[in-house]
Write an enzyme that holds these catalytic residues in place. Sequence first.
Site, PDB file in Angstrom:
ATOM      1  N   THR A   1       0.894  -1.127  -0.004  1.00  0.00           N
ATOM      2  CA  THR A   1       0.109   0.056   0.065  1.00  0.00           C
ATOM      3  C   THR A   1       0.821   1.098   0.038  1.00  0.00           C
ATOM      4  OG1 THR A   1      -0.152   0.280   2.411  1.00  0.00           O
ATOM      5  CG2 THR A   1      -1.739  -1.392   1.466  1.00  0.00           C
ATOM      6  N   CYS A   2       0.238   2.536  -0.241  1.00  0.00           N
ATOM      7  CA  CYS A   2       1.045   3.704  -0.162  1.00  0.00           C
ATOM      8  C   CYS A   2       1.311   4.227   1.257  1.00  0.00           C
ATOM      9  CB  CYS A   2       0.173   4.792  -0.903  1.00  0.00           C
ATOM     10  SG  CYS A   2      -0.149   4.202  -2.498  1.00  0.00           S
ATOM     11  N   ASP A   3       0.997   3.439   2.256  1.00  0.00           N
ATOM     12  CA  ASP A   3       1.070   4.000   3.642  1.00  0.00           C
ATOM     13  C   ASP A   3       2.377   3.900   4.083  1.00  0.00           C
ATOM     14  OD1 ASP A   3       0.906   5.098   6.151  1.00  0.00           O
ATOM     15  OD2 ASP A   3      -0.781   4.197   6.703  1.00  0.00           O
TER      16      ASP A   3
ATOM     17  N   ASN B   1      -6.374   0.789  -0.160  1.00  0.00           N
ATOM     18  CA  ASN B   1      -5.869   1.107  -1.727  1.00  0.00           C
ATOM     19  C   ASN B   1      -6.480  -0.067  -2.643  1.00  0.00           C
ATOM     20  OD1 ASN B   1      -2.166   1.707  -1.431  1.00  0.00           O
ATOM     21  ND2 ASN B   1      -3.978   2.906  -1.209  1.00  0.00           N
TER      22      ASN B   1
END
Length: 388
Positions: free
Chosen positions: A338-340, A377
């Site tokens: 994910t982008c986190d 996401n």
Amino acid sequence: MSGEAGYRPGPRPVRYGASPEERQFYESLVAEHGSPLLVVRRSRIEAQYRLLQRQLPGVALYYAIKALPHASVIETLAALGCHFDVASEGELELLRPLRISGRRTIHTHPVKKPEHIKAALRGGSTTFVVDNLEEMNKLLPFRHRIGVLLRVSFRGDSVAVDLSRKFGCAPEQVPELARAATAQGIHIRGLSFHVGSQSARPDSHVAAVEQCASLIAAVNADNDNPMSTLDIGGGFPVDYDGQGLDADRWFRPLREALQRLPEDLSVIAEPGRFLVAPAVTAIATVTGRARRGDCQWYYLDDGVYGSYSGQLFDHMRYPLQVFNDDPQRQPSVLAGPTCDSIDIIAEDVPMPELGEGDLVIGHMMGAYTAATSTRFNSLNAARIITID
Ligand SMILES: Cc1ncc(COP(=O)(O)O)c(C=O)c1O
């Protein structure tokens, strides 16, 4: 699930290398089913179930479906004669297509909406756990059709996940609650507790069994409709640290405490983690790499928003394996898809050179992993396949 200050996970074991057969096994699963995967081994669930039966003879086992709510797990355990602990309508619903009767369940959520109670009764569940008078009152309209277990809180200092803060009455409230139930025509069938999950030592279980035995004796001395059941919950630990947890050593004190109970008291348990954790292996693939400062980053197609969610919610660290056994290793980060930035499985872990497409294996990943994974996401959850 909330953590307990007294518990610290040990260092994460990492295995470097694999036999040709092992490697071929994982690679062929990915070739057939894609990545990421969670591989459920029926034979291991069966082995864990039989081990628990041997360690706790005479105790009826109710699998806590929340640990891994998957049809193949439920089906495997049902075939072995296991019963089920359900905590929601959704968990009860999982049994229907498998033709497993709700009569084989207990409903263990101490706080319920009235419609939850009705749905559970429609599904065939007739034993309910409560821990206070207001919840008991919700059961009043159904009192002739049900049995009630009163949950008591015993806080331990050796558990990874404390389950006695949010639920359970104080032991000293038991006589008063039992009297109030009798006055309303509700039969308290017995007591239940859950000392907390992944309990490093059996002491909390033993102390809770002994206290419950005294409470039951005290209540029964003064009651025509005696309590006849003790539910010792779950919490039985598995070996995440690779330290060689000795099941016989852990269970012996508990077994001895149970043997001291009156013969006419039935004992049940609600194991989750113990039955499923060792039975599931996660397979993820390296999808990208980056050099950042002194650290090598590897990006995988599974992470803490997915199957590794238990690292956040359940406070566990799963043993990892990579196939490259090159002794030249450098500090690396294994990050999720994910982008986190919180989505990191392992930081500062020594890794040999990994390439795009290499597999990273997570062991002991059956309990509270897929169960708590998210769709953040809009990524797909790891596919669950069952073998053996
Ligand atoms: C009521 C209840 N029973 C059983 C379990 C299963 O516990 P474990 O996985 O530690 O065996 C849980 C876990 O959250 C629970 O809340």
